[in-house]
Design a protein around this motif. Structure first.
Motif, PDB file in Angstrom:
ATOM      1  N   TYR A   1     -14.356  -9.248   1.010  1.00 24.17           N
ATOM      2  CA  TYR A   1     -13.984 -10.452   1.761  1.00 24.17           C
ATOM      3  C   TYR A   1     -15.236 -11.203   2.195  1.00 24.17           C
ATOM      4  CZ  TYR A   1      -9.186  -8.828   1.697  1.00 24.17           C
ATOM      5  OH  TYR A   1      -7.935  -8.453   1.280  1.00 24.17           O
TER       6      TYR A   1
ATOM      7  N   LYS B   1      -3.083 -14.267   4.975  1.00 30.07           N
ATOM      8  CA  LYS B   1      -3.823 -14.434   3.725  1.00 30.07           C
ATOM      9  C   LYS B   1      -2.906 -14.702   2.538  1.00 30.07           C
ATOM     10  CE  LYS B   1      -7.941 -11.886   5.091  1.00 30.07           C
ATOM     11  NZ  LYS B   1      -7.422 -11.188   6.286  1.00 30.07           N
TER      12      LYS B   1
ATOM     13  N   GLU C   1      -8.784  -6.922  -4.302  1.00 28.07           N
ATOM     14  CA  GLU C   1      -8.416  -7.801  -3.182  1.00 28.07           C
ATOM     15  C   GLU C   1      -9.536  -8.804  -2.967  1.00 28.07           C
ATOM     16  OE1 GLU C   1      -7.444  -6.016   0.625  1.00 28.07           O
ATOM     17  OE2 GLU C   1      -6.247  -4.456  -0.333  1.00 28.07           O
TER      18      GLU C   1
ATOM     19  N   ASN D   1      -5.901   3.440  -0.694  1.00 25.05           N
ATOM     20  CA  ASN D   1      -6.518   2.141  -0.446  1.00 25.05           C
ATOM     21  C   ASN D   1      -7.550   2.255   0.662  1.00 25.05           C
ATOM     22  OD1 ASN D   1      -6.542  -0.923  -0.637  1.00 25.05           O
ATOM     23  ND2 ASN D   1      -6.151  -0.623   1.546  1.00 25.05           N
TER      24      ASN D   1
ATOM     25  N   TRP E   1      -5.382 -11.263  -2.504  1.00 26.27           N
ATOM     26  CA  TRP E   1      -4.784 -10.786  -1.257  1.00 26.27           C
ATOM     27  C   TRP E   1      -4.396 -11.987  -0.454  1.00 26.27           C
ATOM     28  CZ3 TRP E   1      -3.093  -6.125  -0.262  1.00 26.27           C
ATOM     29  CH2 TRP E   1      -2.562  -5.895   1.026  1.00 26.27           C
TER      30      TRP E   1
ATOM     31  N   ASN F   1      -0.543 -11.340   9.237  1.00 21.59           N
ATOM     32  CA  ASN F   1      -1.669 -11.645   8.353  1.00 21.59           C
ATOM     33  C   ASN F   1      -1.321 -12.901   7.548  1.00 21.59           C
ATOM     34  OD1 ASN F   1      -3.311 -11.584   5.888  1.00 21.59           O
ATOM     35  ND2 ASN F   1      -3.942  -9.545   6.544  1.00 21.59           N
TER      36      ASN F   1
ATOM     37  N   HIS G   1       0.838  -1.196   0.000  1.00 17.32           N
ATOM     38  CA  HIS G   1       0.000   0.000   0.000  1.00 17.32           C
ATOM     39  C   HIS G   1       0.876   1.250   0.000  1.00 17.32           C
ATOM     40  CE1 HIS G   1      -3.613  -2.285   0.616  1.00 17.32           C
ATOM     41  NE2 HIS G   1      -3.275  -2.720   1.798  1.00 17.32           N
TER      42      HIS G   1
HETATM   43  C1  GCB Z   1      -7.940  -5.088   3.304  1.00 13.46           C
HETATM   44  C2  GCB Z   1      -6.764  -4.186   3.258  1.00 13.46           C
HETATM   45  C3  GCB Z   1      -5.460  -4.924   3.478  1.00 13.46           C
HETATM   46  C4  GCB Z   1      -5.634  -5.950   4.586  1.00 13.46           C
HETATM   47  C5  GCB Z   1      -6.688  -6.951   4.175  1.00 13.46           C
HETATM   48  C6  GCB Z   1      -6.969  -7.968   5.274  1.00 13.46           C
HETATM   49  O1  GCB Z   1      -9.002  -4.766   2.857  1.00 13.46           O
HETATM   50  O2  GCB Z   1      -6.696  -3.413   2.096  1.00 13.46           O
HETATM   51  O3  GCB Z   1      -4.463  -4.007   3.793  1.00 13.46           O
HETATM   52  O4  GCB Z   1      -4.444  -6.591   4.925  1.00 13.46           O
HETATM   53  O5  GCB Z   1      -7.882  -6.287   3.897  1.00 13.46           O
HETATM   54  O6  GCB Z   1      -6.425  -9.051   5.256  1.00 13.46           O
HETATM   55  O7  GCB Z   1      -7.729  -7.631   6.185  1.00 13.46           O
END
Ligand code: GCB
Length: 605
Positions: A475, A577, A511, A421, A558, A575, A356
């Protein structure tokens, strides 16, 4: 507006370069007000004379280098110092400019040379520099001592924004306790993240170059402008050379159009058997200064259903990344960069977004050469607080766009700017804020589309009217309806139809994804297992396949790899993901994407 260029430092017959990567001397200012370094003028003498110091590698984030949690989580000024001896000719020859350049340092920086302040800079992801030759000549006998103080404190006026919260309850917190609040999801790594170097130019030198490329049938056009500093008039020679070093066009004007017969276009790597073709544009001032800029000839256009590169539809099948790895944090690291490119090619990814913040120029140069397409994002992440839409914040955001476009305007791989973002785009001030920001960016660069990445409701997003491409993050079955995979088709379908219905602009799923702790399994799938991540991916892909023949022009997972975040109850050591672990080993989801991306490559390029 900026009045100097920021060309990437390159050696040439007129320019020398000295990298200052390696060990620097370091101290964090842990005094209660974090200001002792300035009060006691630590820059005046060697850092080791004013207190204890430790070794610190540059480039690297300092956070994960020691075993000290107070340094990992430090907020405030840290001090770096390095002494350097330069070739005598740099000093004796009065006609030499010696420039000190910092690739990036997070966030605010002040730089001194031999105790005298030479520059300061706000912003963590872009380069800054200062001419220091004249200062070094004052005392040519001593080595040159470079001191750089860097402060990672984020406020409502920085990008990304943050707030400092003072905890004044003496029952709960120690005296003077404060924390840094951030509104983005990655660790606020800090320090000198990219190489520091010294380079020379003659007194009369090429300060900036801008190229804009086009083609018609077999003829390429390179519209260029070279700005020379240090002389009222200068004789210039501009030569465009092909890969084999043959001159294909030349001129003696400071600006003009170079015509290239039988042009070899710059193509993304899956669209052409000879991708990433770069010419070299050599600008020579009198016989004094020479600078060679790599130039890729290509065009970018957006229609209401397509993204065109060289007039051919381009479908983004790629990744979102971070500059992030073990130990180094956000420090530039060549083995990591090359490994990531190999992994992207293994996957069949044709593109990525610099989520970002702007990534290192070295990474964009790799994209140019390998034909990987980039959405170049500024650090406008976490604009959530209404005060972040204020005038001071906007002014800084405009400045950052100036610096970003100045740095990256000549990269053929960069096909679109992203100005933010997931801002709070439903708030009332967002309309004027994004209108101003996007209009400004288009004025800086009329050749590239501009977007920001949204997670707002399509009906209430106030910035979307100004973008060229709608980029949406969602998401489903994760943050909304967690565990309910069955909602994905209906919700994703509605998302696309709503956005397209309202705006008739092409859409990128910028994402989507799910956390997967590597090695966690369950069938039927449960959240945080590799099976669940697979199921989310598959379900999204089914809808992408229905819509991509209409107006969906891309999908960016993502995330490429797991990455570090602030500690919190939803993050298990960062994170998760990633489809690769933080150590770049594949999870099951990587194989799904690999199969898909290569299938898409064969269908769409
Ligand atoms: C998002 C963000 C990103 C986060 C991702 C998450 O929407 O843009 O920076 O890391 O979700 O995994 O929550």
């Amino acid at each position: 507006l900026l009045d100097t260029g920021m060309l990437f430092p390159r050696e040439s017959s007129s320019r020398e370069l000295k990298e200052l990567s390696g060990l620097w001397v370091f101290r964090a200012d842990k005094s209660p007000n974090r200001n002792q370094g300035f009060e006691r003028a630590w820059y005046k003498s060697r850092l080791a004379e004013t207190g204890p110091v430790i070794d610190m590698p540059v480039p690297a984030s300092y956070n994960d280098i020691t075993q000290d949690s107070t340094l990992r989580d430090f907020i405030g000024w840290v001090w770096y110092e390095r002494e350097v001896v330069v070739p005598a000719r740099w000093i004796t020859d009065e006609g030499t400019r010696v420039v000190l350049r910092v690739g990036s340092a997070h966030y605010n920086s002040v730089v001194w040379v031999n105790g005298e302040k030479v520059t300061e800079h706000a912003g963590g992801h872009l380069p800054f520099e200062a001419e220091i030759g004249s200062l070094m000549r004052k005392d040519p006998t001593r080595p040159c001592r470079i001191t750089i103080a860097v402060n990672n404190t984020l406020t409502l006026e920085t990008l990304p924004p943050g707030t400092i919260q003072h905890m004044n309850d003496p029952i709960k917190y120690p005296d003077g306790y404060f924390v840094q609040n951030i509104y983005f999801d990655f660790f606020n790594y800090a320090g000198i993240h990219r190489p520091v170097l010294l380079y020379t130019t003659p007194k009369v030198y090429v300060d900036d170059i801008t190229v804009v490329t086009d083609f018609l049938d077999n003829t390429g056009f390179v519209r260029y402008q070279v700005s020379v500093k240090g002389a009222a008039t200068a004789t210039l020679k501009v030569t465009l050379m092909d890969k084999d070093g043959h001159c294909v066009a030349s001129s003696n004007e400071a600006s003009g159009v170079l015509k290239v017969v039988d042009v070899k276009l710059w193509w993304p790597y899956l669209m052409h058997e000879n991708p990433g073709y770069l010419y070299s544009m050599e600008s020579e001032v009198e016989v004094l200064d020479v600078y060679a800029l790599p130039v890729g000839i290509r065009t970018v256009k957006v229609t209401n259903t397509q993204f065109l590169i060289n007039n051919k539809p381009f479908y983004f099948h790629g990744v979102n990344k971070h500059e992030d790895s073990d130990i180094r944090g956000k420090g530039l690291d060549w083995p990591l960069i090359v490994k990531d490119f190999n992994l992207m090619k293994w996957l069949g990814a044709n593109s990525f977004r610099t989520s970002h913040y702007p990534y290192a120029e070295e990474i964009l140069q790799m994209c140019d050469r390998h034909g990987i397409v980039v959405i170049d994002e500024c650090p406008g992440v976490g604009i959530k607080d209404i005060r972040s839409f204020g005038n001071a914040s906007l002014a800084h955001h405009l400045d950052v766009m100036d610096e970003l476009v100045r740095r990256d305007k000549n990269h053929p791989s960069v096909v679109m700017w992203s100005v933010a973002n997931e801002p709070a785009a439903e708030m009332q001030p967002a309309a004027l804020y994004f209108k101003t920001l996007i209009t400004h960016t288009k004025a800086l660069d009329p050749t590239r589309p501009v977007t920001f990445i949204t997670d707002s409701n399509y009906a209430r997003d106030k910035g979307a009217p100004y973008v060229d491409v709608i980029c949406v993050n969602s998401y489903f079955s994760w943050y909304h309806d967690p565990g309910h995979l069955e909602v994905i088709p209906i919700q994703l379908n509605a998302q696309f139809e709503n956005w397209y219905g309202k705006y008739q602009k092409p859409i990128i799923q910028s994402e989507y994804g799910a956390d997967a702790v590597p090695g966690l399994h369950s069938d039927p799938p449960m959240m945080f297992t590799e099976e669940y991540q697979n199921a989310v991916l598959r379900s999204y892909h089914d809808i992408f396949d229905q819509k991509r023949k209409q107006y969906v022009i891309g999908e960016l997972i993502w995330n490429f790899a797991d990455f570090m975040t602030a500690q919190g109850i939803t993050r298990v050591v960062g994170n998760k993901k990633g489809i690769f672990t933080r150590q770049r080993q594949p999870k099951a989801g990587a194989f799904i994407l690999k199969e898909r991306y290569w299938r898409l490559a064969n269908e769409t390029g």
